[in-house]
Design a protein around this motif. Sequence first.
Motif, PDB file in Angstrom:
ATOM      1  N   GLY A 382      83.222 -11.438   1.596  1.00 34.33           N
ATOM      2  CA  GLY A 382      81.931 -12.092   1.757  1.00 34.33           C
ATOM      3  C   GLY A 382      80.766 -11.337   1.187  1.00 34.33           C
ATOM      4  N   ALA A 383      80.985 -10.092   0.709  1.00 34.92           N
ATOM      5  CA  ALA A 383      79.880  -9.324   0.127  1.00 34.92           C
ATOM      6  C   ALA A 383      79.442  -9.980  -1.179  1.00 34.92           C
ATOM      7  N   GLU A 384      78.133 -10.041  -1.382  1.00 37.92           N
ATOM      8  CA  GLU A 384      77.558 -10.688  -2.558  1.00 37.92           C
ATOM      9  C   GLU A 384      77.203  -9.625  -3.599  1.00 37.92           C
ATOM     10  N   ALA A 385      77.768  -9.763  -4.788  1.00 34.60           N
ATOM     11  CA  ALA A 385      77.557  -8.762  -5.835  1.00 34.60           C
ATOM     12  C   ALA A 385      76.104  -8.747  -6.288  1.00 34.60           C
ATOM     13  N   VAL A 386      75.586  -7.543  -6.536  1.00 38.39           N
ATOM     14  CA  VAL A 386      74.251  -7.346  -7.085  1.00 38.39           C
ATOM     15  C   VAL A 386      74.427  -6.739  -8.468  1.00 38.39           C
ATOM     16  N   GLU A 387      73.876  -7.379  -9.488  1.00 32.65           N
ATOM     17  CA  GLU A 387      74.076  -6.937 -10.861  1.00 32.65           C
ATOM     18  C   GLU A 387      73.234  -5.697 -11.168  1.00 32.65           C
ATOM     19  N   PRO A 388      73.890  -4.526 -11.433  1.00 33.43           N
ATOM     20  CA  PRO A 388      73.121  -3.303 -11.714  1.00 33.43           C
ATOM     21  C   PRO A 388      72.970  -3.002 -13.201  1.00 33.43           C
ATOM     22  N   ALA A 389      73.408  -3.917 -14.075  1.00 31.12           N
ATOM     23  CA  ALA A 389      73.506  -3.590 -15.505  1.00 31.12           C
ATOM     24  C   ALA A 389      72.176  -3.129 -16.090  1.00 31.12           C
ATOM     25  N   ALA A 390      71.085  -3.825 -15.768  1.00 29.80           N
ATOM     26  CA  ALA A 390      69.791  -3.495 -16.382  1.00 29.80           C
ATOM     27  C   ALA A 390      68.966  -2.538 -15.525  1.00 29.80           C
ATOM     28  N   LEU A 391      69.597  -1.973 -14.477  1.00 29.16           N
ATOM     29  CA  LEU A 391      68.839  -1.154 -13.525  1.00 29.16           C
ATOM     30  C   LEU A 391      68.160   0.034 -14.178  1.00 29.16           C
ATOM     31  N   TYR A 392      68.889   0.813 -14.982  1.00 28.04           N
ATOM     32  CA  TYR A 392      68.332   2.059 -15.484  1.00 28.04           C
ATOM     33  C   TYR A 392      67.228   1.824 -16.505  1.00 28.04           C
ATOM     34  N   ALA A 393      67.300   0.723 -17.234  1.00 29.73           N
ATOM     35  CA  ALA A 393      66.195   0.384 -18.134  1.00 29.73           C
ATOM     36  C   ALA A 393      64.944   0.031 -17.335  1.00 29.73           C
ATOM     37  N   GLU A 394      65.145  -0.687 -16.214  1.00 30.86           N
ATOM     38  CA  GLU A 394      64.004  -1.052 -15.369  1.00 30.86           C
ATOM     39  C   GLU A 394      63.384   0.191 -14.729  1.00 30.86           C
ATOM     40  N   LEU A 395      64.244   1.115 -14.262  1.00 38.50           N
ATOM     41  CA  LEU A 395      63.719   2.331 -13.644  1.00 38.50           C
ATOM     42  C   LEU A 395      62.944   3.166 -14.653  1.00 38.50           C
ATOM     43  N   ALA A 396      63.425   3.240 -15.901  1.00 37.07           N
ATOM     44  CA  ALA A 396      62.715   3.989 -16.929  1.00 37.07           C
ATOM     45  C   ALA A 396      61.332   3.400 -17.166  1.00 37.07           C
ATOM     46  N   ALA A 397      61.236   2.057 -17.123  1.00 36.85           N
ATOM     47  CA  ALA A 397      59.945   1.406 -17.302  1.00 36.85           C
ATOM     48  C   ALA A 397      59.005   1.710 -16.140  1.00 36.85           C
ATOM     49  N   GLN A 398      59.593   2.043 -14.963  1.00 29.06           N
ATOM     50  CA  GLN A 398      58.784   2.372 -13.788  1.00 29.06           C
ATOM     51  C   GLN A 398      58.432   3.861 -13.715  1.00 29.06           C
ATOM     52  N   GLY A 399      58.927   4.662 -14.676  1.00 30.85           N
ATOM     53  CA  GLY A 399      58.622   6.084 -14.667  1.00 30.85           C
ATOM     54  C   GLY A 399      59.754   6.965 -14.215  1.00 30.85           C
ATOM     55  N   ARG A 400      60.922   6.401 -13.881  1.00 29.10           N
ATOM     56  CA  ARG A 400      62.076   7.183 -13.431  1.00 29.10           C
ATOM     57  C   ARG A 400      63.175   7.033 -14.477  1.00 29.10           C
ATOM     58  N   ALA A 401      63.256   7.966 -15.409  1.00 25.54           N
ATOM     59  CA  ALA A 401      64.214   7.899 -16.520  1.00 25.54           C
ATOM     60  C   ALA A 401      65.410   8.780 -16.197  1.00 25.54           C
ATOM     61  N   TYR A 402      66.589   8.175 -16.097  1.00 22.37           N
ATOM     62  CA  TYR A 402      67.809   8.903 -15.765  1.00 22.37           C
ATOM     63  C   TYR A 402      68.703   9.008 -16.995  1.00 22.37           C
ATOM     64  N   GLY A 403      69.093  10.247 -17.331  1.00 17.70           N
ATOM     65  CA  GLY A 403      70.040  10.452 -18.409  1.00 17.70           C
ATOM     66  C   GLY A 403      71.460  10.254 -17.927  1.00 17.70           C
ATOM     67  N   PRO A 404      72.448  10.503 -18.807  1.00 21.12           N
ATOM     68  CA  PRO A 404      73.854  10.219 -18.462  1.00 21.12           C
ATOM     69  C   PRO A 404      74.334  10.906 -17.193  1.00 21.12           C
ATOM     70  N   ALA A 405      73.880  12.122 -16.911  1.00 23.67           N
ATOM     71  CA  ALA A 405      74.381  12.859 -15.752  1.00 23.67           C
ATOM     72  C   ALA A 405      74.019  12.199 -14.432  1.00 23.67           C
ATOM     73  N   PHE A 406      72.971  11.372 -14.411  1.00 20.36           N
ATOM     74  CA  PHE A 406      72.526  10.753 -13.165  1.00 20.36           C
ATOM     75  C   PHE A 406      72.768   9.246 -13.139  1.00 20.36           C
TER      76      PHE A 406
END
Length: 554
Positions: A382-406
Amino acid sequence: PALWAVTVSLAAVWSAAGVTPAAVVGLGGGEIAAACAAGALSLADGALLAAGQGRLLAEHDAAAHTARLDALREELTALAAGVTAGDGRVRMYSAVTGARLTADELDAEHWFRTLREPVRPGAAVKALLADGVDAVVELGAPAAPETATAVEEIAAADGRDVLVTTALRHGGPARPALLRTAAELWARGALVDWVALLDLRARPADVPTYAFQRRHYWLEVSAPAGDAGTVGLTAADHPLLAGAVELAGSGTALLTGRLAQATHPWLADHVVVDTVVVPGSVLLDWALYAGERLGCAQVAELALEAPLVLDPRSAVHVQVQAGPADDTGRRPLTVHSRPEPAAGEAAGEWTCHARAVVAPVPQGAVDTTGFRALAGAWPPPGAEAVEPAALYAELAAQGRAYGPAFRGLRAAWRSGDDLLAEVALPEEISATGQAFAGVHPALLDAALHARSAHEDAPGADDAQVWLPAAWHGVRVLDATGPRSLRVRLSDAARDTGAGQDGAGERALSLHLADATGRPVAEVRALTLRAAPAADFRRARDAGAPAPERSAART
């Protein structure tokens, strides 16, 4: 019984290689092995069923899946009556009905039906495909090729691209087939512990058998350079902290270290407002490590005061200081840093980045209530999937840029009021083999990204950025250092009574388990706070070396 033994042994090999199945299905007698692999049956009960059924079939010369078994119904059900089934770690499907099985359904009548009724794997395969399975591995003795072909045809009819492979293959040794199958799964995105599978442990080398010639080409030194013992310190067994010392007569303990992007390049992948900032999870790990050395393995609270910035052109010295214990055994703790001075320059001022309290772990059993959603079937039904594919691009636009290690977030789901996630250490981190106090800081930081993947997550703009501000009730339950985690994030106000301050502050609780659902760590409350972006720019500019000093050093 021999087929059962081969199958459960192969399942154990895959488990040791870090490959955890999402679901299992057994054909006929193979359903006993499937139940063992799922954790629904113990090995002892599985062996009892497999050996007992084999003995009865051999004694009465009765073929399985035919009407001749009706004469053995009473004996077969009596055999299975002593077997106890439980909730498995992974989903299990029946090749008789095609439906998912529960512990209540694995009774004596069920085990008779698996031998008596026709095997209909098509229904079970369709159920697996409907639940998102895209790779199927057949365990057991080398199977006929038509088994894999049938699964491929069913998947093709549904328009699905499914990898179908076998653990053992005809006409060759077992290990190359195992490695080839593991490579196919890894290419599909499955987690494989290659170090364990390939046995890549360091081995001592034999010394030369000839006499040493003893001609020196290096300057003689009295002790190895960089040895903490030469300056009166005790070596600290930590990837980021080098030395430890107890201050005489004060009850105070001190841990020291040196950080730089050149020596710890993975930290440079954590960027906030164009500034490399040591994540709060690292400071939390320092507090856990210091507390564990002093018999205070729980971080009662840790509040972050100022960002710890790493400039690419210089290093920083860090100090983790634990004060004397009070009457309850609790100790205050601080984390400070200052820029490393250039040759001939005076040292700068120390900056306090965090204040904490570490405490002894309370006696008594661990409350596992918060971990229940992480055990058993994953993700929970019953768990509903949340799509994380574009997450890191969105976070970078908000000022939180994560490289491969994170970038460790692999999947996220909404389950009622909770967020569930699956995180894993990226290859850039797992290849280093560094062991921290419990959960690797990059893995813990990735666990928080699921909150940002959800549409109701607090937003950010050019003037502020959301980051952890305070940790409460942090406790490591399994210090083996797992490379992947199941995560539950929930409202701390609901779970612990902690409050939250509207748009300016949010409080979460975290429960972390390994890939089998076993508890690893818990955070009773984590406060997220909107920090002004200007704070990070000021910290970056204050920590950067002056232009003329940088030129002189060059």
